[in-house]
Scaffold this motif. Structure first.
Motif, short mmCIF file in Angstrom:
data_model
loop_
_atom_site.label_atom_id
_atom_site.label_comp_id
_atom_site.label_asym_id
_atom_site.label_seq_id
_atom_site.Cartn_x
_atom_site.Cartn_y
_atom_site.Cartn_z
N UNK A 1 0.83 -1.32 0.15
CA UNK A 1 -0.14 -0.09 0.10
C UNK A 1 0.90 1.09 0.07
N UNK A 2 2.00 1.12 0.45
CA UNK A 2 2.97 2.35 0.70
C UNK A 2 3.84 2.52 -0.60
N UNK A 3 3.51 1.45 -1.58
CA UNK A 3 4.57 1.48 -2.77
C UNK A 3 5.61 0.92 -2.74
N UNK A 4 5.95 0.36 -1.60
CA UNK A 4 7.25 -0.58 -1.42
C UNK A 4 7.22 -1.99 -2.36
N UNK A 5 8.47 -2.13 -2.92
CA UNK A 5 8.27 -3.36 -3.66
C UNK A 5 8.14 -4.62 -2.57
N UNK B 1 13.54 -1.66 -9.10
CA UNK B 1 12.65 -0.85 -8.57
C UNK B 1 13.06 0.71 -8.72
N UNK B 2 14.47 0.92 -8.31
CA UNK B 2 15.03 2.19 -8.17
C UNK B 2 14.98 2.83 -9.66
N UNK B 3 15.06 2.11 -10.56
CA UNK B 3 15.00 2.67 -12.04
C UNK B 3 13.77 2.64 -12.76
#
Length: 483
Positions: free
Chosen positions: A44-48, A367-369
């Motif tokens: 929900x927080x957008x974290x992978x 995810x970072x890119x």
């Protein structure tokens, strides 16, 4: 390549190369199994996030009968432990020295993982990362150590259990399997706690089969009626790091008055087909789930703790191992296959311990890119993504092994492992060291992955691990060996 060539050329004819191949293949299957069933999403927080896709792949449940290779680890472990314990005793060593020697190979790579993860967690916390997120990442990276906890609980029992094997042979794993069935019955009646002993009884049962395999091979090395050193043959037991390639003069398999492990092709087919048939019955009309890897929502777990169904699968796997040992032994006489097996075994524990860290690093990097794909588990896109996913993970794991693998590859038998006697408190302190390490690994596994842990691991677990590993390291250095 030069070093591998020298090691291959130095391999004694008596070494059982098949055991080394099984260890290497088991590691590869575990790594590929974990990698291929990974499903990626976002919270929900957008974290992978990552999870097992197995709950969405019910059609793949029977495949877990092949990919659940923990029984192979314990079979090979029993073989190697019997070989090294016998060799150690023939050199005048005692059980304490043997345990300290085994702890070096198991704990040095593990300690590197623990220290690196705790240090990275501390840096992340200083930089402002959420302690709950830190814990989740570290917990995921340390999932492989649950197996190590079980194995480290079995290893200190080897001198006792090998003595029971020498007296009662295959009766011991039969009794242990019965105890597993009793624990399963308790689970079926609603008492999960009654099956906790299966963590020990289940893996000990398979470990005992490794003893039986070693004794059959050790006896095969001895000319009929010979009382001295066995003549080397291609089926000799392996020489674990620091151990000789064949059994020492003290091997007395001929005096073993109990049923032996049959290794004929007929026995192999019987075990494989019989084990498979029992598994089908237990997981079809029987109460056990089909999957041999734990899946949330199943009424029973077959692997945590080991169940009777998992022991049936282990029986089928042993049968297959018996059937393939002839062709595999001939194949391993070739230089290139044997050099590849040597290469994997020199860093086998490092590969196992770091393969999920490689997954975490790749997920974070993609995810970072903004290139992290999140197709639905089981979809065509998800299946197509398996090949590039595994290839990228292989590259990252190779880099991690290049950095951390030398710690394991350089681990040999410490000088203190050869000496017997010493201070009377050394055996108790050795057991205390193993106990502290096992407690630490179990505590880390059971503490929730969302708890706020600034160092990633629970503080009691981290303290207990470092204390236990430190005690064993001190004892290996010779402290207390002279009283």
């Amino acid at each position: 390549m030069g070093r591998l060539r020298r090691l291959a050329d130095a391999t004694p004819p008596s070494r059982n190369r098949y055991v080394d191949l099984l260890r290497a293949l088991a590691i590869i299957l575990v790594v590929l199994g974990h990698w291929t069933v990974t499903a990626i999403g976002h919270d929900a927080a957008g974290q992978p996030t990552g999870r097992s896709a197995l709950p969405d792949l019910s059609w793949a449940y029977p495949l877990t009968w092949a990919f659940q290779v923990m029984p192979v680890f314990f079979l090979v472990g029993g073989y190697a432990n019997a070989a090294s314990l016998t060799a150690h005793r023939s050199r005048g060593g005692d059980a304490t020295g043997w345990l300290l020697g085994r702890s070096a190979r198991l704990l040095r790579p593990t300690t590197v993982l623990i220290i690196v993860l705790a240090t990275a967690a501390l840096v992340a916390r200083v930089l402002g990362a959420d302690p709950s997120l830190i814990r989740t990442v570290v917990w995921s990276a340390t999932i492989p150590v649950w197996f190590l906890a079980a194995y480290l609980a079995v290893v200190p029992l080897t001198p006792l259990m090998y003595g029971l094997h020498r007296r009662y042979g295959l009766r011991v794993p039969v009794v242990l399997a019965f105890l597993v069935a009793v624990g399963d019955l308790g689970r079926l009646l609603g008492s999960d706690a009654s099956a906790l002993s299966n963590y020990l009884f289940g893996w000990l049962a398979v470990h005992q089969l490794g003893f039986a395999w070693y004794d059959v091979h050790a006896e095969g090395l001895r000319p009929p009626g010979a009382g001295g050193r066995a003549a080397p043959t291609p089926d000799a037991p392996p020489a674990p790091r620091g151990d000789p390639g064949g059994p020492p003069p003290s091997v007395r398999s001929a005096g073993l008055r109990s049923p032996r492990l049959p290794l004929s092709r007929r026995a192999g087919w019987t075990a494989m087909l019989g084990g498979t048939a029992v598994t089908v019955l237990l997981t079809g009309p029987g109460p056990y789930p089909v999957t041999m890897i734990n899946v949330p929502g199943e009424p029973l777990n077959n692997a945590a703790p080991p169940s009777l169904a998992l022991l049936a699968v282990a029986t089928a796997q042993v049968g297959l191992i018996v059937l393939l040992r002839g062709p595999a032994g001939r194949w391993l006489r070739r230089d290139r296959p044997w050099m590849a097996v040597i290469a994997v075994n020199s860093v086998v524990l490092t590969v196992f311990l770091w393969h999920l860290s490689a997954t975490i690093l790749l997920i974070g990097a993609l995810d970072a890119v903004g290139l992290l794909p999140t197709p639905a588990a089981g979809s065509a896109a998800w299946l197509a993504w398996r090949i590039p996913w595994v290839l990228m993970l292989t590259v990252i794991l190779a880099a991690l092994v290049a950095v951390f693998g030398p710690v394991e590859a350089r681990t040999g038998r410490p000088p203190a492992a050869e000496s017997a006697g010493g201070a009377p408190w050394r055996p108790a302190l050795t057991v205390a060291g193993f106990t502290a390490v096992v407690f630490a690994l179990v505590d880390n596994a059971v503490v929730a992955p969302t708890d706020a842990e600034p160092l990633g691991l629970p503080v009691p677990a981290l303290v207990a691990y470092l204390a236990g590993a430190g005690i064993l390291r001190l004892l290996r250095s010779g402290w207390g060996s002279r009283g």
